[in-house]
Design an enzyme around this catalytic site. Structure first.
Site, PDB file in Angstrom:
ATOM      1  CG  ASP A  78      -0.358   0.038   2.516  1.00 29.31           C
ATOM      2  OD1 ASP A  78       0.882  -0.037   2.603  1.00 29.31           O
ATOM      3  OD2 ASP A  78      -1.100   0.146   3.524  1.00 29.31           O
ATOM      4  CB  SER A  79       4.601   1.701  -0.049  1.00 28.45           C
ATOM      5  OG  SER A  79       4.828   0.476  -0.730  1.00 28.45           O
ATOM      6  CG  ASP A 139       0.336  -4.124   2.110  1.00 31.59           C
ATOM      7  OD1 ASP A 139       0.041  -4.790   3.122  1.00 31.59           O
ATOM      8  OD2 ASP A 139       1.067  -3.108   2.139  1.00 31.59           O
ATOM      9  CD  GLU A 149       0.361  -1.357   7.990  1.00 33.46           C
ATOM     10  OE1 GLU A 149      -0.049  -0.550   8.871  1.00 33.46           O
ATOM     11  OE2 GLU A 149       0.882  -0.980   6.920  1.00 33.46           O
ATOM     12  CD  GLU A 206       7.586  -0.168   7.978  1.00 33.48           C
ATOM     13  OE1 GLU A 206       6.648  -0.905   7.581  1.00 33.48           O
ATOM     14  OE2 GLU A 206       7.770   0.990   7.564  1.00 33.48           O
TER      15      GLU A 206
HETATM   16  O1  KIV Z   1       3.478  -1.188   1.696  1.00 42.21           O
HETATM   17  C1  KIV Z   1       4.666  -1.529   1.817  1.00 42.21           C
HETATM   18  O2  KIV Z   1       5.524  -1.228   0.985  1.00 42.21           O
HETATM   19  C2  KIV Z   1       5.030  -2.295   2.999  1.00 42.21           C
HETATM   20  C3  KIV Z   1       6.486  -2.581   3.209  1.00 42.21           C
HETATM   21  C4  KIV Z   1       7.148  -1.400   3.794  1.00 42.21           C
HETATM   22  C5  KIV Z   1       6.704  -3.796   4.034  1.00 42.21           C
HETATM   23  O3  KIV Z   1       4.200  -2.643   3.772  1.00 42.21           O
END
Ligand code: KIV
Length: 277
Positions: free
Chosen positions: A45-46, A84, A116, A183
């Site tokens: 979700d980044s 994610d 998460e 993290e």
């Molecule tokens: O969304 C993402 O890129 C992540 C990583 C930082 C593990 O959750």
């Protein structure tokens, strides 16, 4: 690369060799990551920050995540593809979490999902695993709820919070997660967690003792410069190279140097004569 890696293979590699994981959000980069033989590709979700220009990962939803996860899955023949789960898909209404996890598998062809840690994480994780979907946990700095953690800070720096992280990791293992992302955790706490668990730990800002590592691909390629966390190593600085190519293109178009004859198509003179006045 052929021969798709499985969740069981990821589990069995713990203690044998380090695991590799990168994010990807589109077909071209996912193809390159897969070809390089990376074990796991996270459609993170980044996406919100590094692709969509948003200021928080909580601002992407299922529509955007599925759109990008589909493109990644199309490109991948080897790596395990992890969808994610965005904030809205399980934290706002935990009752929708199984339905949304299934969408990552059925519509976007992901192999598993990541979520998460939050207060209802155990209940949601249990339900998704019960539905037959493998789950990767994520503890430490959890960006979707960073406000509740005092911001984007290293987690587990005192005995009490470190103990809480160890408990969360053990609970995720007990619930049946196949791996857990750590993290922004002190390396010695990551080492303790890694030694206590039978499932692999995947670190990002959690030191060398984790069973594997993950980075956001735009960070490690130097494609995202709004901020760079301490844990990022830039393996390439692509932004200036791309800027130079764009500037060269602009100059050549203005100077009529591009396109040259080698980029143009011709027509026979006798055909041309027929249409010339
Ligand atoms: O969304 C993402 O890129 C992540 C990583 C930082 C593990 O959750």
């Amino acid at each position: 690369m052929e021969n798709k890696i499985t969740v069981n293979e990821i589990l069995s590699l713990k203690g044998k060799r380090k695991l590799t994981m990168l994010t990807a959000y589109d077909y071209p980069l996912a193809s390159l990551v897969d070809k390089a033989g990376i074990d796991m590709i996270l459609v993170g979700d980044s996406l919100a920050n590094v692709v969509l220009g948003l200021d928080s990962t909580t601002k992407v939803g299922m529509t955007e995540m599925l759109h990008h996860a589909k493109a990644v899955s199309r490109a991948v023949s080897h790596a395990l593809v992890i969808g994610d789960m965005p904030y809205e898909s399980y934290q706002i209404n935990p009752d929708n979490s199984v339905k949304n996890a299934k969408r990552f598998i059925e519509e976007a062809k992901c192999d598993c999902v990541k979520l998460e840690w939050f207060d209802k994480c155990p209940q949601v994780t249990r339900e998704i695993i019960k539905a037959g979907i493998p789950v990767m946990g994520h503890i430490g700095l959890t960006p979707q709820t960073a406000d509740q953690l005092g911001g984007f800070k290293v987690q587990g720096k005192d005995a009490e919070t470190a103990k809480r992280l160890i408990d969360q990791a053990q609970e995720l293992e007990k619930l049946g997660c196949f791996a857990v992302v750590l993290e922004c955790v002190p390396d010695k706490i990551a080492k303790i967690i890694t030694e206590k668990l039978k499932i692999p730990t995947i670190g990002i800002g959690a030191g060398v003792h984790c069973d594997g590592q993950v980075l956001v691909i735009h960070d490690m390629l130097g494609l995202f410069s709004r901020y760079t966390p301490k844990f990022v190593k830039k393996y390439l600085d692509l932004s200036p190279l791309i800027s130079k190519a764009i500037e060269d293109y602009k100059s050549e178009v203005i100077a009529e140097k591009f396109p040259g004859p080698e980029h143009s198509f011709s027509i026979k003179e006798e055909e041309l004569k027929k249409i010339k006045p």
